[in-house]
Design a protein around this motif. Structure first.
Motif, PDB file in Angstrom:
ATOM      1  N   GLY A 344       0.797  -1.225   0.000  1.00 33.81           N
ATOM      2  CA  GLY A 344       0.000   0.000   0.000  1.00 33.81           C
ATOM      3  C   GLY A 344       0.828   1.272   0.000  1.00 33.81           C
ATOM      4  N   TRP A 345       2.152   1.156   0.107  1.00 36.38           N
ATOM      5  CA  TRP A 345       2.986   2.358   0.121  1.00 36.38           C
ATOM      6  C   TRP A 345       3.275   2.862  -1.291  1.00 36.38           C
ATOM      7  CZ3 TRP A 345       7.496   1.877  -2.588  1.00 36.38           C
ATOM      8  CH2 TRP A 345       8.003   0.586  -2.780  1.00 36.38           C
ATOM      9  N   GLN A 346       3.029   2.013  -2.317  1.00 36.13           N
ATOM     10  CA  GLN A 346       3.423   2.294  -3.692  1.00 36.13           C
ATOM     11  C   GLN A 346       2.248   2.822  -4.520  1.00 36.13           C
ATOM     12  OE1 GLN A 346       2.810  -0.580  -2.332  1.00 36.13           O
ATOM     13  NE2 GLN A 346       1.693  -1.903  -3.733  1.00 36.13           N
ATOM     14  N   ASN A 347       2.596   3.500  -5.609  1.00 29.15           N
ATOM     15  CA  ASN A 347       1.533   3.966  -6.512  1.00 29.15           C
ATOM     16  C   ASN A 347       1.001   2.825  -7.364  1.00 29.15           C
ATOM     17  OD1 ASN A 347       3.908   3.733  -8.098  1.00 29.15           O
ATOM     18  ND2 ASN A 347       3.183   5.296  -9.546  1.00 29.15           N
ATOM     19  N   ASN A 348       1.862   1.894  -7.763  1.00 27.75           N
ATOM     20  CA  ASN A 348       1.434   0.703  -8.494  1.00 27.75           C
ATOM     21  C   ASN A 348       2.569  -0.309  -8.469  1.00 27.75           C
ATOM     22  OD1 ASN A 348       3.253   1.100 -10.790  1.00 27.75           O
ATOM     23  ND2 ASN A 348       1.843   2.688 -11.512  1.00 27.75           N
ATOM     24  N   GLU A 349       2.249  -1.531  -8.907  1.00 24.32           N
ATOM     25  CA  GLU A 349       3.278  -2.558  -9.051  1.00 24.32           C
ATOM     26  C   GLU A 349       3.940  -2.357 -10.413  1.00 24.32           C
ATOM     27  OE1 GLU A 349       0.939  -3.118  -5.991  1.00 24.32           O
ATOM     28  OE2 GLU A 349      -0.010  -3.689  -7.879  1.00 24.32           O
ATOM     29  N   GLY A 350       5.219  -2.128 -10.387  1.00 27.96           N
ATOM     30  CA  GLY A 350       5.961  -1.905 -11.624  1.00 27.96           C
ATOM     31  C   GLY A 350       6.767  -0.625 -11.562  1.00 27.96           C
ATOM     32  N   ASP A 351       6.077   0.516 -11.342  1.00 23.55           N
ATOM     33  CA  ASP A 351       6.799   1.789 -11.229  1.00 23.55           C
ATOM     34  C   ASP A 351       7.420   1.951  -9.845  1.00 23.55           C
ATOM     35  OD1 ASP A 351       6.040   2.344 -13.810  1.00 23.55           O
ATOM     36  OD2 ASP A 351       4.336   3.598 -13.227  1.00 23.55           O
ATOM     37  N   TRP A 352       6.702   1.460  -8.799  1.00 25.80           N
ATOM     38  CA  TRP A 352       7.192   1.499  -7.433  1.00 25.80           C
ATOM     39  C   TRP A 352       7.575   2.911  -6.987  1.00 25.80           C
ATOM     40  CZ3 TRP A 352       5.577  -2.484  -5.016  1.00 25.80           C
ATOM     41  CH2 TRP A 352       5.465  -3.713  -5.664  1.00 25.80           C
ATOM     42  N   LYS A 353       6.708   3.872  -7.360  1.00 29.17           N
ATOM     43  CA  LYS A 353       6.848   5.226  -6.820  1.00 29.17           C
ATOM     44  C   LYS A 353       6.001   5.328  -5.557  1.00 29.17           C
ATOM     45  CE  LYS A 353       7.590   7.158 -11.437  1.00 29.17           C
ATOM     46  NZ  LYS A 353       7.052   8.034 -12.509  1.00 29.17           N
ATOM     47  N   LEU A 354       6.334   6.254  -4.698  1.00 27.06           N
ATOM     48  CA  LEU A 354       5.613   6.397  -3.438  1.00 27.06           C
ATOM     49  C   LEU A 354       4.218   6.971  -3.671  1.00 27.06           C
ATOM     50  CD1 LEU A 354       8.486   7.773  -1.183  1.00 27.06           C
ATOM     51  CD2 LEU A 354       7.653   5.435  -1.368  1.00 27.06           C
ATOM     52  N   ASP A 355       3.239   6.452  -2.927  1.00 26.27           N
ATOM     53  CA  ASP A 355       1.877   6.984  -2.964  1.00 26.27           C
ATOM     54  C   ASP A 355       1.913   8.433  -2.464  1.00 26.27           C
ATOM     55  OD1 ASP A 355      -0.759   7.756  -2.252  1.00 26.27           O
ATOM     56  OD2 ASP A 355      -1.357   5.658  -2.016  1.00 26.27           O
ATOM     57  N   ALA A 356       1.549   9.367  -3.319  1.00 23.60           N
ATOM     58  CA  ALA A 356       1.680  10.794  -2.984  1.00 23.60           C
ATOM     59  C   ALA A 356       0.763  11.209  -1.837  1.00 23.60           C
ATOM     60  CB  ALA A 356       1.391  11.648  -4.219  1.00 23.60           C
ATOM     61  N   HIS A 357      -0.350  10.512  -1.633  1.00 27.62           N
ATOM     62  CA  HIS A 357      -1.245  10.852  -0.525  1.00 27.62           C
ATOM     63  C   HIS A 357      -0.637  10.468   0.819  1.00 27.62           C
ATOM     64  CE1 HIS A 357      -4.483  11.978  -3.232  1.00 27.62           C
ATOM     65  NE2 HIS A 357      -4.301  10.848  -3.892  1.00 27.62           N
ATOM     66  N   LYS A 358       0.103   9.370   0.842  1.00 29.36           N
ATOM     67  CA  LYS A 358       0.692   8.906   2.099  1.00 29.36           C
ATOM     68  C   LYS A 358       2.089   9.468   2.330  1.00 29.36           C
ATOM     69  CE  LYS A 358      -2.004   4.655   1.788  1.00 29.36           C
ATOM     70  NZ  LYS A 358      -2.007   3.217   1.488  1.00 29.36           N
ATOM     71  N   PHE A 359       2.774   9.804   1.238  1.00 29.48           N
ATOM     72  CA  PHE A 359       4.134  10.339   1.325  1.00 29.48           C
ATOM     73  C   PHE A 359       4.200  11.626   0.491  1.00 29.48           C
ATOM     74  CE2 PHE A 359       4.372   5.772   1.950  1.00 29.48           C
ATOM     75  CZ  PHE A 359       5.199   5.641   3.049  1.00 29.48           C
ATOM     76  N   PRO A 360       3.535  12.689   0.963  1.00 27.01           N
ATOM     77  CA  PRO A 360       3.451  13.914   0.144  1.00 27.01           C
ATOM     78  C   PRO A 360       4.801  14.546  -0.156  1.00 27.01           C
ATOM     79  CG  PRO A 360       2.673  14.303   2.394  1.00 27.01           C
ATOM     80  CD  PRO A 360       2.836  12.827   2.239  1.00 27.01           C
ATOM     81  N   HIS A 361       5.789  14.313   0.686  1.00 28.38           N
ATOM     82  CA  HIS A 361       7.121  14.875   0.442  1.00 28.38           C
ATOM     83  C   HIS A 361       8.065  13.842  -0.172  1.00 28.38           C
ATOM     84  CE1 HIS A 361       5.437  17.460   3.694  1.00 28.38           C
ATOM     85  NE2 HIS A 361       5.868  18.398   2.862  1.00 28.38           N
TER      86      HIS A 361
END
Length: 696
Positions: A344-361
């Motif tokens: 749940g920390w990631q934006n999707n499986e594959g890109d593995w960028k941080l979810d901006a809502h949970k990690f705004p910075h």
């Protein structure tokens, strides 16, 4: 005078029985074995097991585990070829025999080679090797040579096809272990009920369920048989187990068309046949030792692997950083050492960028979370699921070349995440994953990773032309190389890194064990799964392996700590605190639950039983009642017994000589003293009883 063919064969069999085998089985074996009267047989074997071959190269197994030898199977065409029309070539007139002394990775041994000729013009040579240090464990390779003038197309082969007979003592029933994966996440250990038929294919048994441990076992009260392959690379074999009228049938089978040209030969994989007493543990433990001698063994585990775990998955994908950080204080207070950030920390499986809502910075917030975990006095572990790529991700848009494709050019579906497979044998996939592991440990500061997903246990053959595979099966066979890269990269950055591989309910792929240092119960569906998976992992990774019972909330009653602690598993929980935003399926640690959690975490930390030696050979979890487990640690014995209700004698096995003081180490009750050997005190309990035995 010239001998006839039958006379020559009879002379050969008599010579085999009287000369070649006298030093291993002994001349009395045939007379003592049941059902062998009136049949000429060639006998080979060691102190634990004999194999008898008749004049048609049919084989039966003789157990030497009891007071006298006894045949535990009937004569059967154990090694055979199948033609494309479904007919088996299985009758071979015995024509020659040879014996060689061997020495190598498994120490000194004896190799027997028996050769026979079929009416179809196929010559079969069965090479059976017994090693002195591995009694009751036969290594088998079969070779077929086409002596005819035309090519022969074959569709499959089978080794060690035997049917274990019922117990001679009349006690009914069989149990089985299989290392195959199944989408329904069934038990790895099951009773063999009427109509039982399980193919146990080591390849894909669903779009994202595959791989496994290439071994199967059947046993009755007196003995058991195990089969499997011994290649250091995973292979697409099947290990079928069936309940039949004569008992429990099993074999090693491989399906794949091959043409044997005139004069050419065809070899099977090297397989094994093992005999054992008790349940399947002894056979898997022996298999582990043999494979370690071939270079495949689980790594030594750092102390961090045994520390108890709190996981944020109680909040599921709705977690927030404040919720997780707010729980750390309570987790540490209770004695937990690891904090795991789950899915749940990631934006999707594959890109593995941080979810901006949970990690705004962005990554500064991720590093801040790791810092908060360490400030709480805990270690940080991150959930990941490599080899998955989501539709709509930038990676899939930019790098379709990484996809694992089937023979029709379609991607392979990963059902749980609605994703597609990446090919683990494609170098760009490996390089991308290597960089990602370095970021997790080096830039973000995590000390462990939880690699999660049933799709990571095995992959389908890959037909993507961009990968230039020599064979499509390379993707399946080189998955272990992918995990080696992940493990080596993590340990390069952090030599004490904990690498947990969780294949979500499936039976672990044995060839992946060298590249992980913690194995969880992998989404158990019951306390029974927690326990028998633990016994299995202790056999396959070693008796002190850091097997984790997974979240205790997945056990019976959501609170069965006894099934984790008693078998020597690492304790894990996913409670939420002080609030749980989920109105349904809440895992809130209430004041009442906290009393229970605090008590069991304290017991775990006090005993640290996973670091002891699990004595899986002492109890048969299929036939012994109540179900029993034993651990030896620091000169003491620890016993765990499980039953809905029990009031009667219980066997305490493995105690040395002298008097032993018994204590219920969970509730602090004295249970009296017993004499060493096999004591049988009368005990009463509900659900579980955990006992510490200390020399008096």
């Amino acid at each position: 005078m010239k001998q006839s063919h039958d006379e020559r064969r009879r002379s050969l069999l008599q010579w085999l029985a009287g000369t070649a085998v006298a030093s291993t089985v002994g001349p009395a074996a045939a007379a003592a074995a049941q059902g062998g009267k009136g049949r000429d047989v060639a006998r080979i074997g060691d102190a634990a097991m004999a194999l008898e071959f008749d004049g048609k190269l049919q084989c039966r197994v003789v157990s030497k585990l009891g007071a006298r030898p006894a045949a535990v199977t009937g004569f059967a065409p154990s090694e055979r070829l199948r033609l494309p029309n479904g007919r088996w070539i299985e009758r071979f007139d015995l024509t020659a025999q040879a014996l060689d002394r061997v020495d190598g990775a498994h120490g000194p041994g004896v190799r027997h080679r028996l050769t026979g000729l079929a009416p179809e013009g196929i010559e079969k040579t069965v090479a059976v090797t017994f090693y002195a240090r591995h009694p009751g464990f036969a290594v088998i390779r079969t070779s077929y040579r086409n002596t005819g003038s035309k090519p022969l197309l074959v569709a499959a082969w089978a080794n060690s096809a035997h049917t274990l007979r019922p117990s001679a003592r009349g006690e009914r029933g069989f149990w089985t272990y299989s290392g195959a994966t199944h989408p329904d996440r069934r038990d790895w250990v099951q009773p063999l009920v009427h109509g039982f038929d399980q193919r146990n294919f080591m390849g894909m048994n669903g779009s994202d369920y595959g791989g496994g441990t290439p071994a199967a076992d059947v046993w009755q009260r007196e003995c058991g048989l195990a089969v499997g392959h011994l290649d250091t690379v995973p292979r697409l074999v099947a290990l079928p187990v069936r309940a039949v009228d004569g008992g429990a049938a099993l074999a090693v089978e491989f399906e794949g068309e091959a043409t044997i040209a005139p004069g050419a030969s065809f070899d099977t994989l090297e397989t094994f046949l093992a005999i054992h007493g008790g349940d399947y543990f002894a056979a898997l433990d022996r298999y582990r030792q043999v494979m370690a001698e071939r270079g495949l063994r689980a790594p030594d585990a750092p102390a961090d692997c045994y520390e108890p775990i709190w996981c944020a998955w109680g909040y599921e994908r709705d977690f927030t950083v404040p919720l997780m950080v707010g729980t750390l204080q309570k987790a540490k207070e209770l004695g937990l050492e690891w904090a795991v950030l789950d899915d749940g920390w990631q934006n999707n499986e594959g890109d593995w960028k941080l979810d901006a809502h949970k990690f705004p910075h962005g990554e500064a917030d991720m590093r801040g979370l790791v810092g908060a975990i360490k400030d709480a006095g805990m270690k940080a572990r991150l959930w990941i699921t490599p080899l998955a790529v989501d539709p709509g991700s930038d990676l899939l848009h930019d790098h379709t070349d990484m996809l694992l494709l089937d023979k029709d050019g379609a991607p392979q579906l990963i059902s749980w995440w609605n994703s597609f497979y990446l090919c683990p044998a494609y170098e760009p996939t490996r390089e991308m994953t290597r960089a990602w592991i370095r970021k997790i440990f080096g830039e973000w500061g995590y000390q462990g990773i939880k690699i999660d997903g049933q799709h990571l246990n095995g992959v389908a053959p890959c037909h993507n032309p961009a990968h230039k595979h020599a064979r499509p099966e390379e993707s399946f066979e080189r998955l272990q190389d992918f995990w080696k890269m992940v493990y080596d990269t993590a340990r390069e950055v952090n030599p004490n890194a904990v690498v947990e591989l969780c294949p979500c309910g499936t039976s672990y792929a044995f060839h992946n064990f060298p590249y992980m240092n913690q194995a969880p119960a992998s989404d158990p569906l019951s306390s029974w799964q927690v326990r028998h998976k633990g016994k299995t992992i202790k056999a396959l990774m070693g008796p002190s392996a850091p097997y984790a019972g997974d979240h205790v909330e997945l056990s019976d009653g959501h609170d069965d700590f006894a099934s984790t602690v008693g078998i020597g598993a690492v304790l894990s929980t996913k409670f939420t605190w002080p609030v749980d935003p989920k109105p349904k399926d809440s895992f809130l640690l209430t004041p009442e639950k906290e009393v229970v959690w605090r008590k069991w975490i304290g017991v775990y930390r006090d005993k640290m039983l996973p670091q002891g030696v699990y004595r899986g050979e002492l109890y048969d979890i299929g036939f012994d009642k109540p179900e029993g487990h034993a651990i030896e640690k620091d000169g003491r014995m620890y016993f765990a017994f499980y039953a809905p209700h029990w009031d009667g004698p219980v066997a305490l096995r493995g105690l040395g000589p002298g008097r032993w003081r018994l204590r219920d180490y969970v509730d602090g009750r004295d249970l009296g003293e017993v004499q060493g050997g096999v004591a049988r005190p009368t005990l009463r309990f509900t659900r579980a009883l955990l006992i510490e035995a200390v020399p008096a």
